[in-house]
Write a protein that holds these residues in place. Sequence first.
Motif, mmCIF file in Angstrom:
data_model
loop_
_atom_site.group_PDB
_atom_site.id
_atom_site.type_symbol
_atom_site.label_atom_id
_atom_site.label_comp_id
_atom_site.label_asym_id
_atom_site.label_seq_id
_atom_site.Cartn_x
_atom_site.Cartn_y
_atom_site.Cartn_z
ATOM 1 N N UNK A 75 0.832 -1.204 0.000
ATOM 2 C CA UNK A 75 0.000 0.000 0.000
ATOM 3 C C UNK A 75 0.871 1.260 0.000
ATOM 4 N N UNK A 76 1.905 1.294 0.815
ATOM 5 C CA UNK A 76 2.789 2.459 0.895
ATOM 6 C C UNK A 76 3.489 2.725 -0.435
ATOM 7 N N UNK A 124 11.688 9.475 -3.007
ATOM 8 C CA UNK A 124 10.761 8.346 -3.124
ATOM 9 C C UNK A 124 10.894 7.445 -1.898
ATOM 10 N N UNK A 125 12.128 7.128 -1.523
ATOM 11 C CA UNK A 125 12.378 6.280 -0.360
ATOM 12 C C UNK A 125 11.800 6.901 0.914
ATOM 13 N N UNK A 126 11.975 8.204 1.065
ATOM 14 C CA UNK A 126 11.459 8.902 2.244
ATOM 15 C C UNK A 126 9.933 8.859 2.279
ATOM 16 N N UNK A 127 9.297 9.063 1.129
ATOM 17 C CA UNK A 127 7.820 9.009 1.081
ATOM 18 C C UNK A 127 7.302 7.627 1.472
ATOM 19 N N UNK A 128 7.962 6.587 0.969
ATOM 20 C CA UNK A 128 7.545 5.228 1.331
ATOM 21 C C UNK A 128 7.760 5.012 2.825
ATOM 22 N N UNK A 129 8.915 5.423 3.324
ATOM 23 C CA UNK A 129 9.239 5.252 4.742
ATOM 24 C C UNK A 129 8.215 5.966 5.627
ATOM 25 N N UNK A 130 7.861 7.197 5.262
ATOM 26 C CA UNK A 130 6.872 7.947 6.050
ATOM 27 C C UNK A 130 5.521 7.247 6.054
ATOM 28 N N UNK A 131 5.130 6.760 4.893
ATOM 29 C CA UNK A 131 3.834 6.100 4.771
ATOM 30 C C UNK A 131 3.814 4.764 5.517
#
Length: 178
Positions: A75-76, A124-131
């Motif tokens: 989902x993330x 992109x990695x940060x957005x996935x990590x936050x989500x």
Amino acid sequence: MMRQRMQQIEERLKVLREEFRSVAGDDASWREEIGDPTRLLALHARAAAEQAQQWVNELAQDLDWSEQRAYRFLKSVLHTLRDWLSPEEMADLSAQLPALIRGIYFEGWKPSDEPMWERKKIDFLICVRKSFGYELDVDIGKGIRAVFKLLDRHISHGEIVQVRNSMKKSLRHLWPAD
């Protein structure tokens, strides 16, 4: 005016019933071929759920994670990818996703939100990590590669090429090689 409109609707329904009978026949033998519409809907819903479960199971197996963790990560990544793509590319990709996975993909999406303009791999990695959340034992890059590999297995090659080409080279390296 309301009565007149109701009469028009009733007349149209009568025509539609006649057209249906001419195609399906009066004996309702069509039910034997396609089954009860409610049952048919339930079969489609079950098939969609099984297909979504298959995707989650494959990702869980690829990463050696629980199904719950794999679902959250899928989902993330899907949400980040959706927000990363142009509206056209986002729609093209969604058309090839199974029904329930497509629902996950669009969950929480607000078309009025500004598109993601940062296009660096780290963003992109940060957005996935936050989500997904900050779980120290999770290698985000490895997880994203696994989701991209999953998409690569299930989405047409042409669509994957378009999605991949819409991203910076550093992010393309997370996709499986051709």
